[in-house]
Design a protein around this motif. Structure first.
Motif, mmCIF file in Angstrom:
data_model
loop_
_atom_site.group_PDB
_atom_site.id
_atom_site.type_symbol
_atom_site.label_atom_id
_atom_site.label_comp_id
_atom_site.label_asym_id
_atom_site.label_seq_id
_atom_site.Cartn_x
_atom_site.Cartn_y
_atom_site.Cartn_z
ATOM 1 N N ILE A 155 4.011 5.966 -3.586
ATOM 2 C CA ILE A 155 5.140 5.717 -3.827
ATOM 3 C C ILE A 155 5.703 7.021 -3.733
ATOM 4 O O ILE A 155 5.818 8.180 -4.188
ATOM 5 N N ALA A 156 6.640 6.967 -2.325
ATOM 6 C CA ALA A 156 7.402 8.170 -2.106
ATOM 7 C C ALA A 156 8.968 7.771 -2.346
ATOM 8 O O ALA A 156 9.412 6.970 -1.878
ATOM 9 N N TYR A 157 9.431 8.702 -3.068
ATOM 10 C CA TYR A 157 10.929 8.505 -3.281
ATOM 11 C C TYR A 157 11.662 9.612 -3.068
ATOM 12 O O TYR A 157 11.349 10.933 -3.456
ATOM 13 N N ALA A 158 12.836 9.477 -2.616
ATOM 14 C CA ALA A 158 13.847 10.620 -2.320
ATOM 15 C C ALA A 158 14.357 11.243 -3.396
ATOM 16 O O ALA A 158 15.042 10.637 -4.373
ATOM 17 N N VAL A 159 14.306 12.670 -3.476
ATOM 18 C CA VAL A 159 15.041 13.267 -4.425
ATOM 19 C C VAL A 159 15.799 14.431 -3.906
ATOM 20 O O VAL A 159 15.078 15.496 -3.219
ATOM 21 N N TYR A 160 16.955 14.518 -3.744
ATOM 22 C CA TYR A 160 17.588 15.542 -2.978
ATOM 23 C C TYR A 160 17.791 16.906 -3.505
ATOM 24 O O TYR A 160 17.718 18.256 -2.999
ATOM 25 N N ASP A 212 0.878 -1.187 0.096
ATOM 26 C CA ASP A 212 -0.033 -0.070 0.009
ATOM 27 C C ASP A 212 0.846 1.224 0.074
ATOM 28 O O ASP A 212 0.556 2.376 -0.352
ATOM 29 N N TYR A 213 2.066 1.221 0.714
ATOM 30 C CA TYR A 213 2.844 2.286 0.611
ATOM 31 C C TYR A 213 4.479 1.894 0.469
ATOM 32 O O TYR A 213 4.985 0.814 0.997
ATOM 33 N N ILE A 214 5.021 2.584 -0.429
ATOM 34 C CA ILE A 214 6.285 2.062 -0.871
ATOM 35 C C ILE A 214 7.358 3.599 -0.663
ATOM 36 O O ILE A 214 6.937 4.288 -1.149
#
Length: 921
Positions: free
Chosen positions: A511-516, A469-471
């Motif tokens: 979908i939460a993804y890290a972007v610096y 459900d959450y990535i």
């Protein structure tokens, strides 16, 4: 003087006035534009002050030459200069005006004579124009010295930053922000402070700004100066720092260990005066700070240091773990329950973390305690089954070694799906002496794999990862995170598409993804919602997080989204009748409501988890998936709230991000929860009565959930369980802050919502508070659960201790201050409700809250306490009970007092009836 000469002189005067007016308009426009663009507080090139100053010189020079020309064409014995020489003389005298070296009276007399030549006195109709010219000349003479001084100060400040620094110290009301180093992180935080605190006009000061001459550092230096910062080449230790005013120090060198070194030197006897009443933010990720903190705390308590502080407070030292704050802010902005709002079976939540670096580890720890939720169905509530998948190239042993280093009890309270023998240690999950256990806090599945290799998502045993459900994607590099997130979007979307075709079931995935990189993050945030399984239904929500701007923002560093409620929660806790018991254990080492590090973070975590408890009640029925567009057309009502407009609306509207609108809607639900929780009187509407009854019915479940959440969070902070009898014997307290031991880290029996379920052994008073005087007196010890046994051991060990039931603090009433509605307060202080409402609107009552749905003001008792005590005595409930005062009130011998958590208010005019109570007003 001929008409042509007269026209020339008037043209010169007009040109002077036009230059002055034009420069004034230009300066105003530029200032307004800078105010509208707070991220650019200063344009490159000529500054506003310098441009305006130059125009004043030109205006004054033109006016002087006009006056001089009059005497050239109508010469006097004192004027012998040619026209070309008089031009230079005029501008020379204009510059003399700036340094106040010219005779003002002589200049004005010459001007009056020139005006008399231009506009003879016999023309009475020209009198207003003569007055305007004289007034204009007077204004230029007045502005000249002021603008000249400003030009000198600006020039010196540009050449000598130390002069600008000293000048800023004279501006006492402006907060000074010191940064230990000029780098990407400090510049990003300075920008955020400048935007957030723009009304306060903060002073930004960078140390070590010229340590490196590389191109990157030069660009940062130019950028910092563009934001009006003072950039010094010296180390922070060698900068003269004021010992007064509001000051904040940010120790954020790229080398983390340097921050610790700077902290130890700043707090020595040579620099401690400058830190009096200041706040120090220490950026540190490791546990090395803990030992340093203990030594610094002991140092500041030394008598010699107390004398050096001269009556001031020691500095507030707040450690900042940027990645931990970042993940917690993520789980507040996009909560774990978002995909569950419309899910067919919301009792199961599956979260997958890709990566085991700094962000991935913090994500696992935060999900461990944020994920403690319950699912409400009609009158029943049950814990949500949480499964956390961790995918990384590291071995599973390496992963658990990291977690065990923080706290081995975390693994002991979860079910490790790869461990077929132990399935998680069991003793810590027991809630009574019979060995009965609560469910594990979550299930953990570890997958050792490279997520950038395609066969991971094609193997059958990993297919269930796509049902998450959450990535969260945190692989280190932006390019990898973006590429994997895009890959996930496609494969998850395909699975959703097939599910709709087979079952008609719309699945939702975050979908939460890290972007610096800040620029990339802003661009990717423009499109988050994807309709991959059909039009009109958003099923994948792509959320980039972790940009430089986010990590080093005021919200992330100060945790401002929860800090206000956290402060209120902490104050409520410490205002209880058990306050004296905890003073020795939790020494206050900070100001403005921030207690010890333990209490500060405990209150912050409780506040951060409020949304999850409101969801557990079943009151949140909207999610980020309810919007098909990332921007919405809205209007703003009279109360400043957004009202959504249809897409086809063509009239006047404002376009805002859908996330902003959604968060405001959820905030209104949380306000309703707060209103119902703090309501002392009977709710007005039938809807409020229903919600109040539901909250009262489910309060035991919410209390159990709060204790469960507290257990998980406290373990993440590194605290471990110890037997109550042992620690009470040695410490006479239920916890040891130095050893990080806590006897309350035990399970309580999970309640079922029903009329016969007591959950707490003690009794409740009419206001919903636990009656600690009757707890454990009517029930044998065999019926106590593990948390009850700690409370019972506390009472048996020392009967003087007033903390009779530790479960009492898990109830929702301990999240908020004591409030009275406007009508209730009016009754208490014998005044008209309209007067109270008027004072609320004027802001007389600090912390007063207005709830839209109930059209009611609620006022904290503290803010009205002075008025209340004019007609009431405030009594300590324990002392009052010992003197039988409360019993006499209840028996009808005198009107009953009103209890608000920790104090009784009894009307003064009734004190003659019965015994005189203990205590004074």
């Amino acid at each position: 003087m001929t008409n042509g000469q007269r026209i020339l002189v008037l043209s010169l005067i007009g040109a002077s006035m036009l230059v002055f007016a034009g420069s004034l308009i230009w300066a105003c426009i530029r200032i307004v534009k800078n105010m509208r663009m707070p991220e650019k507080i200063r344009r490159t090139g000529m500054s506003t002050a310098l441009g305006f100053s130059a125009s004043i010189v030109i205006s004054a020079g033109l006016l002087r030459y006009a006056v001089a020309y009059c005497f050239i064409v109508a010469p006097t014995p004192d004027v012998r200069l040619d026209w070309w020489a008089e031009i230079f003389n005029s501008f020379f005298n204009a510059i003399r005006t700036f340094k106040m070296g010219e005779e003002y009276e002589k200049n004005m007399l010459e001007l009056a004579s020139a005006v008399g030549l231009l506009l003879p006195a016999e023309h009475w109709a020209l009198e207003p124009l003569r007055n305007v010219l004289v007034a204009y000349a007077s204004l230029l003479n007045l502005l000249g010295p002021i603008v000249g001084g400003a030009m000198i100060i600006e020039a010196l400040a540009g050449v000598f930053p130390r002069f600008k620094l000293a000048w800023s110290y004279l501006q006492i009301r402006r907060t000074k922000y010191f940064f230990s180093e000029l780098n990407d992180a400090s510049v990003a935080l300075a920008k955020s402070i400048r935007i957030t605190k723009k009304k306060e006009h903060p002073v930004l000061i960078f140390a070590n700004a010229h340590a490196n001459k590389k191109t990157k550092e030069h660009e940062l230096l130019l950028e910092a100066k563009q934001y009006g910062a003072i950039c010094l080449g010296d180390d922070l230790l060698h900068i003269a720092k004021p010992g007064f005013g509001q000051r904040e120090y940010y120790l954020m060198d790229e080398n983390e260990f340097s921050n610790l070194q700077t902290l130890t030197e700043l707090t020595d006897e040579h620099h401690i005066k400058a830190l009096k009443d200041a706040c120090v933010y220490l950026f540190v990720q490791s546990e090395a700070y803990v030992q340093i903190e203990m030594q610094i705390k002991d140092r500041l308590e030394n008598d010699r240091y107390q004398k050096l502080l001269k009556g001031g407070n020691p500095p507030t030292i707040i450690p900042v773990n940027g990645y931990r704050n970042l993940v917690q802010n993520l789980l507040m902005d996009v909560p774990l329950y978002e995909p569950l709002v419309h899910k067919a079976d919301p009792t199961k939540l599956q979260v997958t973390i890709l990566g085991n670096g700094a962000i991935g580890t913090e994500a696992f720890l935060s999900i461990y305690w944020f994920g403690q939720m319950m699912i409400s169905r009609d009158e029943t509530m049950q814990p949500c089954d949480l499964t956390v998948n961790v995918v990384s190239m590291d071995s599973e042993e390496t992963f658990w070694s990291k977690i065990d280093y923080i706290n081995p009890e975390i693994k002991a309270t979860v079910q490790v799906l790869s461990d077929t023998t132990a399935n998680g240690a069991g003793d810590l999950l027991c809630y009574n002496s019979k060995g009965e256990k609560n469910k594990p806090y979550c299930s953990v599945r570890y997958v050792q794999a490279d997520v950038q290799i395609g066969n991971l998502w094609s193997r059958e045993k990993e297919e269930e990862l796509l049902d998450s459900d959450y990535i969260i994607v945190a692989l280190g590099a932006d390019a990898n995170n973006i590429a994997v997130a895009e890959r996930l979007c496609r494969v998850v979307g395909k699975k959703h598409f097939e599910a709709v075709a087979a079952k008609g079931d719309y699945q939702k995935t975050v979908i939460a993804y890290a972007v610096y990189d800040t620029g990339l993050a802003k661009t990717l945030n423009e499109h988050k919602r994807h309709q991959l399984c059909g039009r009109g239904v958003t099923d994948v929500y792509m959320h980039p997080f972790g940009s430089l701007e986010q990590v080093y923002s005021c919200d992330n560093v100060h945790m401002s989204k929860s800090s206000l409620l956290a402060e209120e929660t902490g104050n409520t806790y410490f205002k209880t009748q058990h306050q004296e018991e905890h003073i020795e254990d939790n020494e206050k080492r900070s100001r403005d409501g921030q207690n010890s590090n333990y209490n500060y973070w405990a209150s912050l975590a409780r506040a951060s988890h409020m949304k999850y408890k409101v969801f557990s009640l079943g009151w949140i029925r909207e999610s980020v998936f309810d919007y098909t567009s990332d921007s919405l057309k809205v209007s703003v009502n009279k109360r400043g709230q957004y009202e959504r407009l249809p897409e086809e609306h063509k009239g006047k509207y404002r376009e805002i991000p859908a996330d902003v609108y959604h968060r405001e809607r959820i905030q209104q639900v949380c306000k309703t929860y707060k209103q119902i929780a703090i309501s002392n009187g009977t709710p007005r509407t039938s809807e409020q009565k229903t919600l109040k009854n539901e909250l009262e019915q489910k309060k035991h479940c919410l209390a159990w959930l709060e204790h469960r959440r507290w257990n998980a969070f406290t373990r993440v902070m590194g605290y471990r369980y110890t037997d109550a009898e042992t620690i009470l014997t040695v410490k006479n307290s239920q916890k040891d802050m130095q050893l990080k031991l806590h006897a309350c880290l035990v399970e309580a029996r999970c309640p079922e919502c029903g009329p016969d379920d007591r959950f707490l052994v003690g009794e409740f008073k009419e206001n919903g508070k636990v009656n600690t005087d009757t707890a454990f007196q009517q029930y044998p010890g065999a019926q106590l659960d593990a948390l009850d046994q700690v409370s019972y051991a506390r009472r048996e060990h020392d009967s003087k201790k007033t903390s009779a039931d530790y479960k009492a603090y898990d109830y929702y009433r301990y999240e908020f201050d004591d409030y009275l509605s406007a009508e209730e307060l009016a009754e208490w202080i014998h005044t008209e409700p309209e007067t109270i409402l008027r004072n609320c609107r004027k802001g007389k009552y600090k912390g007063a809250v207005y709830f839209e749905n109930g059209l009611q003001w609620h006022i904290p008792v503290e803010s009205a306490q002075e008025q209340i005590e004019k007609s009431h005595h405030k009594l300590n409930p324990k002392d009052a009970a010992e003197k039988e005062w409360i019993d006499r009130c209840k028996a009808g011998l005198c009107p009953a007092g009103r209890e608000l958590f920790d104090q009784w208010y009894v009307p003064k005019e009734k004190l003659q009836t019965g015994k005189e109570p203990v205590g004074k007003a």
